[in-house]
Motif scaffolding. Sequence first.
Motif, short mmCIF file in Angstrom:
data_model
loop_
_atom_site.label_atom_id
_atom_site.label_comp_id
_atom_site.label_asym_id
_atom_site.label_seq_id
_atom_site.Cartn_x
_atom_site.Cartn_y
_atom_site.Cartn_z
N LEU A 9 0.87 -1.19 0.00
CA LEU A 9 0.00 0.00 0.00
C LEU A 9 0.91 1.23 0.00
N GLY A 10 0.76 2.10 -0.99
CA GLY A 10 1.70 3.22 -1.13
C GLY A 10 2.90 2.78 -1.96
N ALA A 11 2.66 1.93 -2.94
CA ALA A 11 3.75 1.27 -3.68
C ALA A 11 4.56 2.22 -4.54
N VAL A 15 9.19 4.94 0.15
CA VAL A 15 9.30 3.69 0.88
C VAL A 15 8.74 2.55 0.04
N GLY A 16 7.65 2.80 -0.68
CA GLY A 16 7.04 1.77 -1.54
C GLY A 16 8.05 1.21 -2.54
N GLN A 17 8.88 2.08 -3.10
CA GLN A 17 9.88 1.61 -4.08
C GLN A 17 10.89 0.67 -3.40
N ALA A 35 -0.70 -0.93 -4.67
CA ALA A 35 -1.82 0.01 -4.49
C ALA A 35 -1.29 1.40 -4.16
N ALA A 36 -2.00 2.40 -4.64
CA ALA A 36 -1.62 3.80 -4.37
C ALA A 36 -2.88 4.67 -4.50
N SER A 37 -2.67 5.96 -4.66
CA SER A 37 -3.80 6.90 -4.66
C SER A 37 -4.47 6.97 -6.03
N GLU A 38 -5.50 7.79 -6.11
CA GLU A 38 -6.21 8.01 -7.38
C GLU A 38 -5.27 8.49 -8.47
N ARG A 39 -4.23 9.23 -8.05
CA ARG A 39 -3.27 9.77 -9.03
C ARG A 39 -2.63 8.65 -9.86
N SER A 40 -2.40 7.52 -9.21
CA SER A 40 -1.67 6.42 -9.87
C SER A 40 -2.58 5.30 -10.35
N SER A 84 2.43 -1.57 4.47
CA SER A 84 1.83 -0.26 4.28
C SER A 84 2.86 0.85 4.40
N SER A 85 2.89 1.74 3.41
CA SER A 85 3.72 2.96 3.50
C SER A 85 2.90 4.10 2.91
N ILE A 86 1.80 4.38 3.58
CA ILE A 86 0.90 5.47 3.14
C ILE A 86 1.00 6.61 4.16
N PRO A 87 0.58 7.80 3.78
CA PRO A 87 0.67 8.92 4.72
C PRO A 87 -0.21 8.67 5.96
N ALA A 88 0.27 9.18 7.09
CA ALA A 88 -0.46 9.00 8.35
C ALA A 88 -1.88 9.57 8.24
N SER A 89 -2.05 10.60 7.42
CA SER A 89 -3.35 11.26 7.30
C SER A 89 -4.44 10.31 6.80
N TYR A 111 -0.53 3.76 14.48
CA TYR A 111 -0.83 2.76 15.52
C TYR A 111 0.36 2.45 16.42
N ARG A 112 1.50 3.12 16.18
CA ARG A 112 2.74 2.70 16.87
C ARG A 112 2.64 2.65 18.38
N MET A 113 1.98 3.64 18.98
CA MET A 113 2.03 3.74 20.44
C MET A 113 0.79 3.12 21.11
N ALA A 182 11.63 12.59 4.02
CA ALA A 182 10.42 13.42 3.98
C ALA A 182 9.51 13.05 2.82
N GLY A 183 9.83 11.96 2.10
CA GLY A 183 9.01 11.59 0.94
C GLY A 183 9.43 12.39 -0.28
N TYR A 184 8.92 11.96 -1.46
CA TYR A 184 9.38 12.57 -2.72
C TYR A 184 9.10 14.07 -2.77
P1 NAP Z 1 5.74 9.34 -0.37
O1 NAP Z 1 7.00 9.20 -1.15
O2 NAP Z 1 5.05 10.64 -0.36
O3 NAP Z 1 4.71 8.18 -0.85
C1 NAP Z 1 3.40 8.12 -0.37
C2 NAP Z 1 2.67 6.94 -0.99
O4 NAP Z 1 1.33 6.89 -0.46
C3 NAP Z 1 2.53 7.00 -2.49
O5 NAP Z 1 2.50 5.69 -3.03
C4 NAP Z 1 1.16 7.65 -2.68
O6 NAP Z 1 0.54 7.30 -3.90
C5 NAP Z 1 0.39 7.01 -1.55
N1 NAP Z 1 -0.75 7.84 -1.13
C6 NAP Z 1 -0.75 9.15 -0.83
N2 NAP Z 1 -2.00 9.56 -0.51
C7 NAP Z 1 -2.80 8.48 -0.63
C8 NAP Z 1 -4.20 8.26 -0.46
N3 NAP Z 1 -5.02 9.25 -0.10
N4 NAP Z 1 -4.68 7.02 -0.67
C9 NAP Z 1 -3.85 6.03 -1.06
N5 NAP Z 1 -2.52 6.16 -1.24
C10 NAP Z 1 -2.01 7.39 -1.03
O7 NAP Z 1 5.99 9.00 1.19
P2 NAP Z 1 7.06 7.98 1.85
O8 NAP Z 1 8.31 8.70 2.20
O9 NAP Z 1 7.15 6.75 1.03
O10 NAP Z 1 6.36 7.67 3.26
C11 NAP Z 1 5.23 6.83 3.35
C12 NAP Z 1 4.92 6.56 4.82
O11 NAP Z 1 6.06 5.93 5.44
C13 NAP Z 1 4.63 7.83 5.64
O12 NAP Z 1 3.66 7.54 6.62
C14 NAP Z 1 5.99 8.12 6.29
O13 NAP Z 1 5.86 8.86 7.49
C15 NAP Z 1 6.49 6.71 6.56
N6 NAP Z 1 7.95 6.59 6.66
C16 NAP Z 1 8.77 7.16 5.73
C17 NAP Z 1 10.15 7.00 5.85
C18 NAP Z 1 11.11 7.60 4.87
O14 NAP Z 1 12.35 7.53 5.12
N7 NAP Z 1 10.66 8.18 3.76
C19 NAP Z 1 10.68 6.27 6.90
C20 NAP Z 1 9.81 5.69 7.83
C21 NAP Z 1 8.46 5.85 7.69
P3 NAP Z 1 0.61 8.26 -5.21
O15 NAP Z 1 1.99 8.14 -5.77
O16 NAP Z 1 -0.44 7.68 -6.08
O17 NAP Z 1 0.29 9.65 -4.74
#
Ligand code: NAP
Length: 350
Positions: A9-11, A15-17, A35-40, A84-89, A111-113, A182-184
């Motif tokens: 989830l969040g592929a 992190v998904g990559q 799986a990912a958002s509507e954008r993808s 799962s690697s989707i935004p906390a929101s 859910y961590r705590m 901080a994500g892409y």
């Molecule tokens: P990111 O690069 O912004 O990727 C977010 C992913 O979630 C994308 O696949 C995106 O899909 C998808 N997404 C966004 N909004 C969505 C929605 N409404 N419904 C379904 N899918 C949705 O972020 P990231 O850095 O990979 O981080 C992902 C999560 O892992 C976050 O909770 C972050 O705090 C946590 N985390 C990140 C790191 C890190 O080093 N980056 C480390 C530990 C934990 P689209 O491409 O289709 O928008």
Amino acid sequence: MKKLAVGVLGATGMVGQRFIQGLEDHPYFDLVCLAASERSAGKKYREAAKWHIEGGIPESVADQRVDLLDPGLVEEYDLDLVFSSIPASVAKDVEASFASRVPTFSNTRTYRMEDDVPLIVADVNPDHLSLVEKQRERGWDGFVVTNPNCSTIGLVVPLKPLLDVFGIDWVNVTTLQGLSGAGYNGVPSMAVIDNIIPYIGGEEEKMESESLKILGSLGDKVDCSDIQVTASCNRVPVLDGHTEAVSVGLSRDFEVEEVVNAFKDYENEPQRLGLPSAPCPAILVHEEPDRPQPRRDRLAGCGMAVSCGRIMRKAERLLRFYALSHNTIRGAAGASILNAELAYKKGFLG
Ligand code: NAP
């Protein structure tokens, strides 16, 4: 041996990559759903993802369709578990819906705590995994297992042998964190090139609280450690890799050699069980005075080792060292895959 069918989830994200990279040809898991958002949704993976990591997009997923994130994917693909690697929101409801169906290994903070949710670094607190049994009270068929924030993982791995061998009274850590954390779309280039940003929202609080749960002891729930942890977090213009300058008040005095040996000899269940993603050694000790460095050391142990160096006795019982870990591998996807491997070997995955 039949592999378990898994989804990410969040592929398409940072992190998904790394999940896709880490699950390629995996001996236990077969990646069948992206799986990912509507954008993808509806696009081929190669069109949806801005692939940015070393090596090209694995052929096995390049032409695979990205699905819109929906719990019905569990039935559609007959999934055995999801990562799962989707935004906390968006994670609260989404991860609960998946966990009510299948084991869900989450990188998100949501859910961590919670008392019945294990917050696991497999080579630090593997025993906490049994907390998933408590989640039966939620009426779920699956469960959630979380891994901590990326900077916390790089800290607790070296803290664990120190705790075991010397005892710890307090920890003070200053981080230099890479941009991919901080994500892409996380930090604009105009804000961070030629700069350091001495603030990462919520990061210091997460390091200070999550590390205490991980280093705590398991009873009916986790009794958090009473070590005093203070963190100062900085974003720096490095692509991948979090460097941490760590000062530790140990409970007894020590020789540097003892710390070096404690780090070098450290192993836990992932190493003993021979889990596919387990780094051996878990901690790589550098003798050179200018290591570890992100560019040179972040991919140590396929990105799963924590590199430590500049180990010094600064005063009686006062240890200082640097630690470096790859934030999207050791600090995120790789850690989650290792947790799932542990759960698999220990019979928690059906
Ligand atoms: P990111 O690069 O912004 O990727 C977010 C992913 O979630 C994308 O696949 C995106 O899909 C998808 N997404 C966004 N909004 C969505 C929605 N409404 N419904 C379904 N899918 C949705 O972020 P990231 O850095 O990979 O981080 C992902 C999560 O892992 C976050 O909770 C972050 O705090 C946590 N985390 C990140 C790191 C890190 O080093 N980056 C480390 C530990 C934990 P689209 O491409 O289709 O928008």
